[in-house]
Motif scaffolding. Structure first.
Motif, mmCIF file in Angstrom:
data_model
loop_
_atom_site.group_PDB
_atom_site.id
_atom_site.type_symbol
_atom_site.label_atom_id
_atom_site.label_comp_id
_atom_site.label_asym_id
_atom_site.label_seq_id
_atom_site.Cartn_x
_atom_site.Cartn_y
_atom_site.Cartn_z
ATOM 1 N N GLN A 125 -26.074 4.705 1.476
ATOM 2 C CA GLN A 125 -25.938 5.749 0.450
ATOM 3 C C GLN A 125 -26.488 7.089 0.923
ATOM 4 O O GLN A 125 -25.924 8.146 0.650
ATOM 5 C CB GLN A 125 -26.677 5.334 -0.828
ATOM 6 C CG GLN A 125 -25.821 4.448 -1.705
ATOM 7 C CD GLN A 125 -26.624 3.832 -2.845
ATOM 8 O OE1 GLN A 125 -27.754 4.242 -3.120
ATOM 9 N NE2 GLN A 125 -26.041 2.847 -3.504
ATOM 10 N N LEU A 126 -27.591 6.993 1.651
ATOM 11 C CA LEU A 126 -28.184 8.214 2.190
ATOM 12 C C LEU A 126 -27.204 8.916 3.145
ATOM 13 O O LEU A 126 -27.051 10.142 3.122
ATOM 14 C CB LEU A 126 -29.477 7.841 2.932
ATOM 15 C CG LEU A 126 -30.360 8.982 3.407
ATOM 16 C CD1 LEU A 126 -30.906 9.763 2.205
ATOM 17 C CD2 LEU A 126 -31.544 8.433 4.223
ATOM 18 N N TYR A 127 -26.525 8.115 3.971
ATOM 19 C CA TYR A 127 -25.500 8.672 4.870
ATOM 20 C C TYR A 127 -24.414 9.363 4.048
ATOM 21 O O TYR A 127 -24.023 10.490 4.352
ATOM 22 C CB TYR A 127 -24.879 7.556 5.750
ATOM 23 C CG TYR A 127 -25.563 7.408 7.097
ATOM 24 C CD1 TYR A 127 -26.905 7.056 7.182
ATOM 25 C CD2 TYR A 127 -24.872 7.636 8.287
ATOM 26 C CE1 TYR A 127 -27.533 6.926 8.406
ATOM 27 C CE2 TYR A 127 -25.493 7.510 9.515
ATOM 28 C CZ TYR A 127 -26.826 7.152 9.573
ATOM 29 O OH TYR A 127 -27.449 7.040 10.796
ATOM 30 N N SER A 128 -23.928 8.663 3.005
ATOM 31 C CA SER A 128 -22.828 9.226 2.197
ATOM 32 C C SER A 128 -23.231 10.562 1.603
ATOM 33 O O SER A 128 -22.471 11.537 1.645
ATOM 34 C CB SER A 128 -22.455 8.288 1.055
ATOM 35 O OG SER A 128 -22.009 7.096 1.593
ATOM 36 N N LYS A 129 -24.452 10.588 1.029
ATOM 37 C CA LYS A 129 -24.896 11.800 0.349
ATOM 38 C C LYS A 129 -25.139 12.948 1.346
ATOM 39 O O LYS A 129 -24.649 14.060 1.158
ATOM 40 C CB LYS A 129 -26.189 11.491 -0.434
ATOM 41 C CG LYS A 129 -26.418 12.430 -1.595
ATOM 42 C CD LYS A 129 -27.552 11.953 -2.475
ATOM 43 C CE LYS A 129 -28.704 12.924 -2.333
ATOM 44 N NZ LYS A 129 -29.977 12.397 -1.948
ATOM 45 N N SER A 130 -25.840 12.619 2.431
ATOM 46 C CA SER A 130 -26.237 13.700 3.345
ATOM 47 C C SER A 130 -25.069 14.247 4.156
ATOM 48 O O SER A 130 -25.106 15.398 4.591
ATOM 49 C CB SER A 130 -27.290 13.223 4.333
ATOM 50 O OG SER A 130 -28.246 12.460 3.703
ATOM 51 N N LEU A 131 -24.063 13.404 4.404
ATOM 52 C CA LEU A 131 -22.980 13.878 5.281
ATOM 53 C C LEU A 131 -21.778 14.407 4.506
ATOM 54 O O LEU A 131 -20.828 14.923 5.103
ATOM 55 C CB LEU A 131 -22.548 12.764 6.242
ATOM 56 C CG LEU A 131 -23.613 12.334 7.256
ATOM 57 C CD1 LEU A 131 -23.132 11.157 8.096
ATOM 58 C CD2 LEU A 131 -23.988 13.500 8.178
ATOM 59 N N ALA A 132 -21.851 14.303 3.174
ATOM 60 C CA ALA A 132 -20.710 14.773 2.368
ATOM 61 C C ALA A 132 -20.312 16.225 2.659
ATOM 62 O O ALA A 132 -19.122 16.526 2.686
ATOM 63 C CB ALA A 132 -20.995 14.555 0.884
ATOM 64 N N PRO A 133 -21.289 17.126 2.905
ATOM 65 C CA PRO A 133 -20.865 18.506 3.201
ATOM 66 C C PRO A 133 -20.194 18.653 4.573
ATOM 67 O O PRO A 133 -19.581 19.678 4.853
ATOM 68 C CB PRO A 133 -22.173 19.304 3.182
ATOM 69 C CG PRO A 133 -23.206 18.412 2.593
ATOM 70 C CD PRO A 133 -22.758 17.015 2.815
ATOM 71 N N VAL A 134 -20.355 17.652 5.440
ATOM 72 C CA VAL A 134 -19.886 17.802 6.823
ATOM 73 C C VAL A 134 -18.589 17.042 7.116
ATOM 74 O O VAL A 134 -17.723 17.518 7.844
ATOM 75 C CB VAL A 134 -20.978 17.321 7.827
ATOM 76 C CG1 VAL A 134 -20.674 17.777 9.231
ATOM 77 C CG2 VAL A 134 -22.364 17.783 7.404
ATOM 78 N N TYR A 135 -18.441 15.824 6.541
ATOM 79 C CA TYR A 135 -17.298 14.975 6.880
ATOM 80 C C TYR A 135 -16.642 14.382 5.637
ATOM 81 O O TYR A 135 -17.316 14.159 4.632
ATOM 82 C CB TYR A 135 -17.760 13.797 7.763
ATOM 83 C CG TYR A 135 -18.219 14.193 9.147
ATOM 84 C CD1 TYR A 135 -17.300 14.574 10.122
ATOM 85 C CD2 TYR A 135 -19.575 14.168 9.485
ATOM 86 C CE1 TYR A 135 -17.726 14.920 11.398
ATOM 87 C CE2 TYR A 135 -20.002 14.521 10.762
ATOM 88 C CZ TYR A 135 -19.068 14.895 11.713
ATOM 89 O OH TYR A 135 -19.476 15.244 12.970
ATOM 90 N N PRO A 136 -15.336 14.051 5.742
ATOM 91 C CA PRO A 136 -14.685 13.322 4.644
ATOM 92 C C PRO A 136 -15.249 11.892 4.522
ATOM 93 O O PRO A 136 -15.806 11.378 5.495
ATOM 94 C CB PRO A 136 -13.204 13.264 5.051
ATOM 95 C CG PRO A 136 -13.115 13.769 6.436
ATOM 96 C CD PRO A 136 -14.430 14.340 6.852
#
Ligand code: GLN
Length: 281
Positions: A8-19
């Motif tokens: 979940q942390l990956y999903s949240k933190s990378l949302a501005p960078v990748y689809p």
């Protein structure tokens, strides 16, 4: 932390960078690497506690991913043609469309014995390695202008136990060579500077620009050199295979026609883009 919480942390933190599909795959690649488990084990272990060391590693990889740094540079390797290839910031990360170039060459040359092949602008060595692995009695030569790239490529050849003759050389001002070749392959820089705006930050900010970009005013400069190289160093009936800019098919066709090459064919990649040119000397 539970593995699912790290996800979940990956999903949240990378949302501005990748689809989101890409984030999913970045999480999987990281977890497989750090936890040394298969992808399906990762998915069944989402409700399990992750060790503090693994958690720390995954968080530090996440910090770098947040800056758009490619996962391949963070981990130091990528996969190309079923081989694990070492990569670093001094070389372009091998692309899927280049695997297809290898496919094409293998399909058309598999049954020719004793081939001598040269890969110009080899970078990580991916094309030369894949050809050498799959054309066991071929003699492979690979050149690059960058000592750093050749170091990585030579390391990859050792790792995969293949013999490739590496030469430090500038395609635009090539050294004199003793050898002749049946197949000349090249994936040179071909993205025009004006196309920069179409590219993702992870390419623009991290990959070596000298391996990617060409002057808008002379985007086929490397292919002219490939043509004159092939004229000089190919056996009669030698074949040329190049990867190219999808927007310059007409110009590429003209260039090889003007230089009297035969059987010129432009071939599309899996996305239907005009991506390769093959011809005969
Ligand atoms: N296909 C690569 C890209 O678009 C470019 C490779 C190259 O310039 N040789 O990122």
């Amino acid at each position: 932390m539970l593995l699912g919480e790290i996800k979940q942390l990956y999903s949240k933190s990378l949302a501005p960078v990748y689809p989101s599909e890409e984030i999913q795959s970045l999480f999987e690649i990281t977890a497989v690497h750090v936890l040394r488990q298969t992808c399906s084990q990762i998915h069944s272990n989402l409700s399990k506690i992750t060790s503090p060391e693994a958690e720390k590693k995954m968080e530090s990889i996440l910090e770098r991913l947040k800056t758009s740094e490619p996962i391949q540079y963070i981990l130091g390797f990528t996969s190309f043609y079923d081989m694990e290839i070492e990569v670093g910031p001094g070389v372009l990360i091998p692309r899927q469309e280049t695997e297809y170039l290898v496919d094409l060459i293998l399909k058309e040359n598999k049954f020719r014995a004793g081939l001598s092949v040269i890969d110009l602008c080899t970078g990580s060595g991916c094309i030369a390695l894949a050809l050498s692995k799959n054309l066991p009695d071929a003699r492979l030569t690979a050149t690059d202008i960058s000592p750093e790239a050749l170091k990585i490529a030579a390391g990859n050849a050792v790792k995969h136990n293949v013999k490739i003759n590496f030469i430090l050389d500038d395609l635009l001002h090539p050294l004199y060579l003793q050898d002749k070749f049946h197949v000349v392959v090249c994936n040179p820089p071909y993205v025009r500077n004006m196309e920069r705006s179409l590219m993702h930050k992870n390419v623009l900010n991290f990959e070596p620009p000298e391996a990617l970009f060409v002057d808008d005013a002379d985007p086929l400069i490397f292919y002219r050199s490939v043509a004159s190289f092939a004229r000089k160093y190919s056996y009669p009936e030698g074949r040329i295979y190049v990867e190219m800019n999808e927007y310059l098919a007409k110009e590429m066709q003209d260039l090889f026609e003007i230089n009297n090459f035969r059987n010129i064919e432009i071939i599309k990649d899996l996305d239907g883009k005009q991506r390769y040119l093959r011809c005969t000397v």
